[in-house]
Structures are given as C-alpha cells and as structure tokens.
Write an enzyme that holds these catalytic residues in place. Sequence first.
Site, PDB file in Angstrom:
ATOM      1  N   SER A  68       4.122  10.442   8.015  1.00 20.56           N
ATOM      2  CA  SER A  68       4.387  11.491   7.024  1.00 20.56           C
ATOM      3  C   SER A  68       5.242  12.635   7.527  1.00 20.56           C
ATOM      4  O   SER A  68       5.265  12.943   8.715  1.00 20.56           O
ATOM      5  CB  SER A  68       3.061  12.039   6.512  1.00 20.56           C
ATOM      6  OG  SER A  68       2.492  11.100   5.650  1.00 20.56           O
ATOM      7  N   LEU A 103       0.813  -1.216   0.000  1.00 20.35           N
ATOM      8  CA  LEU A 103       0.000   0.000   0.000  1.00 20.35           C
ATOM      9  C   LEU A 103       0.844   1.263   0.000  1.00 20.35           C
ATOM     10  O   LEU A 103       1.822   1.367   0.736  1.00 20.35           O
ATOM     11  CB  LEU A 103      -0.899  -0.001   1.248  1.00 20.35           C
ATOM     12  CG  LEU A 103      -1.748   1.254   1.490  1.00 20.35           C
ATOM     13  CD1 LEU A 103      -3.167   0.889   1.900  1.00 20.35           C
ATOM     14  CD2 LEU A 103      -1.114   2.145   2.557  1.00 20.35           C
ATOM     15  N   LEU A 104       0.448   2.197  -0.862  1.00 22.11           N
ATOM     16  CA  LEU A 104       1.032   3.550  -0.890  1.00 22.11           C
ATOM     17  C   LEU A 104       0.005   4.501  -0.295  1.00 22.11           C
ATOM     18  O   LEU A 104      -1.188   4.358  -0.576  1.00 22.11           O
ATOM     19  CB  LEU A 104       1.341   3.898  -2.343  1.00 22.11           C
ATOM     20  CG  LEU A 104       1.607   5.334  -2.814  1.00 22.11           C
ATOM     21  CD1 LEU A 104       2.416   5.312  -4.117  1.00 22.11           C
ATOM     22  CD2 LEU A 104       0.350   6.159  -2.998  1.00 22.11           C
ATOM     23  N   ASN A 105       0.446   5.454   0.539  1.00 22.00           N
ATOM     24  CA  ASN A 105      -0.449   6.588   0.806  1.00 22.00           C
ATOM     25  C   ASN A 105       0.295   7.911   0.648  1.00 22.00           C
ATOM     26  O   ASN A 105       0.859   8.113  -0.439  1.00 22.00           O
ATOM     27  CB  ASN A 105      -1.291   6.430   2.082  1.00 22.00           C
ATOM     28  CG  ASN A 105      -0.571   6.180   3.371  1.00 22.00           C
ATOM     29  OD1 ASN A 105       0.192   5.239   3.483  1.00 22.00           O
ATOM     30  ND2 ASN A 105      -0.805   7.008   4.367  1.00 22.00           N
ATOM     31  N   ASP A 106       0.344   8.768   1.610  1.00 24.67           N
ATOM     32  CA  ASP A 106       0.758  10.161   1.385  1.00 24.67           C
ATOM     33  C   ASP A 106       2.103  10.329   0.672  1.00 24.67           C
ATOM     34  O   ASP A 106       3.070   9.632   0.990  1.00 24.67           O
ATOM     35  CB  ASP A 106       0.931  10.885   2.722  1.00 24.67           C
ATOM     36  CG  ASP A 106      -0.196  10.651   3.691  1.00 24.67           C
ATOM     37  OD1 ASP A 106      -1.197  10.057   3.307  1.00 24.67           O
ATOM     38  OD2 ASP A 106      -0.050  11.066   4.847  1.00 24.67           O
ATOM     39  N   ASP A 152       2.836  14.790  10.995  1.00 22.81           N
ATOM     40  CA  ASP A 152       3.006  15.284   9.620  1.00 22.81           C
ATOM     41  C   ASP A 152       3.686  16.657   9.547  1.00 22.81           C
ATOM     42  O   ASP A 152       3.142  17.599   8.954  1.00 22.81           O
ATOM     43  CB  ASP A 152       1.647  15.337   8.872  1.00 22.81           C
ATOM     44  CG  ASP A 152       0.840  14.074   9.011  1.00 22.81           C
ATOM     45  OD1 ASP A 152       1.443  13.013   9.261  1.00 22.81           O
ATOM     46  OD2 ASP A 152      -0.407  14.128   8.878  1.00 22.81           O
TER      47      ASP A 152
HETATM   48  C1  FRU Z   1      -2.737  10.749   6.159  1.00 24.52           C
HETATM   49  C2  FRU Z   1      -2.044  10.021   7.311  1.00 24.52           C
HETATM   50  C3  FRU Z   1      -1.085  10.938   8.031  1.00 24.52           C
HETATM   51  C4  FRU Z   1      -0.121   9.967   8.637  1.00 24.52           C
HETATM   52  C5  FRU Z   1      -0.019   8.912   7.562  1.00 24.52           C
HETATM   53  C6  FRU Z   1       0.192   7.519   8.065  1.00 24.52           C
HETATM   54  O1  FRU Z   1      -3.186   9.878   5.187  1.00 24.52           O
HETATM   55  O2  FRU Z   1      -3.000   9.494   8.188  1.00 24.52           O
HETATM   56  O3  FRU Z   1      -1.694  11.807   8.965  1.00 24.52           O
HETATM   57  O4  FRU Z   1       1.124  10.540   8.924  1.00 24.52           O
HETATM   58  O5  FRU Z   1      -1.217   8.969   6.829  1.00 24.52           O
HETATM   59  O6  FRU Z   1       0.417   6.653   7.015  1.00 24.52           O
END
Ligand code: FRU
Length: 491
Positions: free
Chosen positions: A107, A44-47, A168
């Site tokens: 993040s 999984l990729l997110n931020d 973050d």
């Molecule tokens: C946003 C978030 C950030 C956190 C990160 C964890 O999508 O919830 O606040 O640092 O993803 O993966």
Amino acid sequence: MKMNREQRYRRIEQAEPGEMDKLRALISACPWRQQYHIQPVTGLLNDPNGFSYYEGHYHLFYQWFPLGTEHGMKYWYHTRSTDLVNWENVGIGISPGEPYDSHGAYSGSAIEKDGKLHLLYTGNSRDEEWIRHPYQCLAVMDESGTVVKMPLPVIDSVPSGYTEHYRDPKVWQDGELYYCVIGAQRTNETGCTVMYRSADLKHWEVLGEVKTKLPNFGYMWECPDYMSIDEQGVLIFSPQGIQPEGDLYNNIYQSGYLVGEPLDLETRVFNHGAFQELDRGFDFYAPQTVYAPDGRRILVGWMGLPDLAYPTDDSGWAHCLTIPRQLTLRDGKLIQRPVSEMAKLRATETVKQLHVIMDDEIRSFAGFEGIAYELECEITDFDAERFGIEFRTNEHEKTVIQYDRLQQKLTLDRSLSGATLDPNNGNIRNCALSKDIIKIHMFVDTSSVEIFVNDGEEVFTSRIFPSRDSVGIRFFAHGGKAEFKASKWDY
Ligand code: FRU
C-alpha cells in the site's frame, strides 16, 4: 482451493494455461457480484491506494492479488472516475517483481508534482529465509496513464528501533515540502507512525515518530493518513492488537482516528483526544482519503478484513471498496456522509415513498423491495421499545437494523442474513445512540450494506450474502408506536 506459498507468490504471467479463464467463469457464475461498488476483476482486493485527483479524473488504485482469494503477490490495480460514482477499470497500475518489490507492491499513496502523478508505495520483498525487507518506492504516472517505476527505492532501510513491519507511506504537501507518515512496529512490538520530509519526493529525511499519547496501543499501526480538517489535525490509522471493550473494537483489527491540534511538523508533537472507531460494522479496514479539488476530504475504505474467510472465496474473488464518504468534523468527531454524487445512481422515476405510524406491528409496502438500492428513513415520535428495518428478506433470511429505546442502542444483526460468515467476526454490532429522531440512510448492494446514521454521526459497513430472492423490506415497531417516513431509489 488453498494455494501453497509458491502458488500465492506467482505473478500474473505465471498463471497456468486456462487458469484465468477458469477464475473468470467462476466469477461470472457468482450470485454476489456487486452492482455499483469497486470490486476486483479476479482474485482478491484489499486496501485502497493512491486515491488522488489528477488530469480531470479521480484515481483510485487497490491492492490486488489477481490469481486467487488469498493474500499473495500484490499489484496495484488502477480505476478512475470523473464523478466518484461511475468507475472505469483501467488495468494494472503497479506490477511487482523488482528486487525491492519482489513479493508485492504494497500500500501507498499518490500526489501530483510537475504535472505527473507520483505513487509512493511499499516494496515488499523476502529473502531466502523468508525474512521480510520493506522498501519505500516511487513510481510516476504521466497524462497517458503510463506508470514508470524508479529503478531504486527512495527509502531503502528501516531505521533502528523498528521491525520489518514498516509500510504504507501516505504523502502530503505543506508549502514547498512533502511529508509522509509510515505505519510501523517498534522492536518492543508496539505500533506507531514514523514521519519523513522531502523536497522532491525522491530524497527523504527521516524525522522520527509522530509523538502521540498512545505509546502502547496495539502491536502494529497500518495505513496511517494525516490530514487537516477545519484547521484541526486528524490522524487515521488501522491499529492491530486492540482488545474488545464492550461494544467497541469488536472486529479482529480496528480502524479509527485521533483529532487534535495540528501536528507540529518540527517537533512532531500531536496533541490529540481519544482514539475513536471510524465504523461500527463488520467489514471495514485500511481507509485512505483524498483532498478533492473542491476542498472536500473524501474517504474510501476496504470493505473487508484480513485473516477472515468470505463466502465468495470459492467463486474466485473477494472483497470490494466502500462508496466514497465526505469527512467533516463536529465537536471533535468525524462525521461521514456519502458523497452527494451518489444521487446520480438514483433512477428518479422509481422513487417510492411512505409515511406511516407503526403500532406494535411489522409491515412491508408496495415498491419497497430490491437488491441494489438507496433507502432513507426518518423515525420520529416513538414510544416503542424497539423499532427498525429488516431488509434483504425472504422466508428465512433477513438483515436487521434496530433501535432499542430502553437500552439506547442501535444494532446491526446479520446472523440470518444469508450464507454463513466467518465465526471469528461475529454477527451482531451495537452502537450507543441517544436521540429523539433516528435517521437511517442505507446503500444496499448485492452483497453489502452501508448504513449512515443521523446524517453521518455513525456508519455501519458490512458485507452480507443473501439469496437472490431475499428482496423484501419490512418496517417494524414493537411494544409501542413509531412514525416512519421513508424514500427508496432503485439503482
Ligand atoms: C493492510 C495491509 C497493509 C499492506 C497491505 C498488503 O491491509 O496489510 O499494511 O501494505 O495490506 O496488501
């Protein structure tokens, strides 16, 4: 396929023998792998994180859980590019695992100092009662790409008045000093952002909240990003807990911005206008910007949202990043255009063009078809009630961008786009638009579309999951006429 907590919080070297190979085999059989978007090698990729320019490359990291498509142990995965278009997978940027980031390297952002790239991020740790303890941490990358984590966090506590949702950090420089904003939740469960100052990126002084006019706007603000554009202040953030209002705030979590006078770094007063959404589509969250060496402000977002299922989950990977967009300001509004470098992807010999007047009809044209392409279309002289473009079509599937002249609304409809999407995110998004010329500039990839409207006034960003044979493009005008001029480039 659901993992329990213990499985989710494994580090990559704790994978079962053969587990990564199995994931890779699933992924290589997936029909929805993207052609030109940044996507996770596995899992999984997110931020987007640490978006920066350093030593001749743009660096763009992403939140990464390598072993599956749920949110588990997060790493920073490192990609880099010289042109914002062709990205190279470098490998792991930051590994979690110290006491202060035992449950994930969350993040954060990057800035160059003394010839090294400094990565400021949130260490997510949990105790035996599963209570979260966030730390703000520093890692330093040198010219060779080696990343060294500082032995201790640089901000080791949450100030009183805030909960464990404190993360973050986004850093910037002003003169000799560094500042950062952190996404936070107050103990009364409202969201905000807290500001710090440092002379060396290692010692940080808490200054207090950025004083906005939104004391009660959602329960948590994630991923704040402060910047100045044309001598105005812009605060981008992703608030959670905003209720839908008609066509606004229809995604489960939002992403938007405030524009105002420059943030006063001493008083922290930010005198701004109304909150505006950045994107009108279904899948857009937690964007981050970089200040490019040529003075452009460039944004990349996560093309996904937390807490939703996606059709690739069963194929061992989830989500991607958006293409980079250049931000400018016009009348207090952010205008977002694809970076000009995107034109590098155009295979020029394949440009297709058309110029037609459509009169109560729907038509396709030779050469207008495909899976990964760029399509620009200008629609003028219309008296039709509805007109637009259907794309990624076959006999049963279509994704539709349509203008309704009577309601003065632009609509993206993905209810027939292909594999079923999470019902919690809906299938229609509308945006008010009143114009005599409608310009649609689309970037279509195997499983996504980004639609820039009227030179970046609006953007619709969405995942779609059509069949491989859904390659058709149809132009239509109903209840009258419309003149279409279009160009299409294959990628
Ligand atoms: C946003 C978030 C950030 C956190 C990160 C964890 O999508 O919830 O606040 O640092 O993803 O993966």
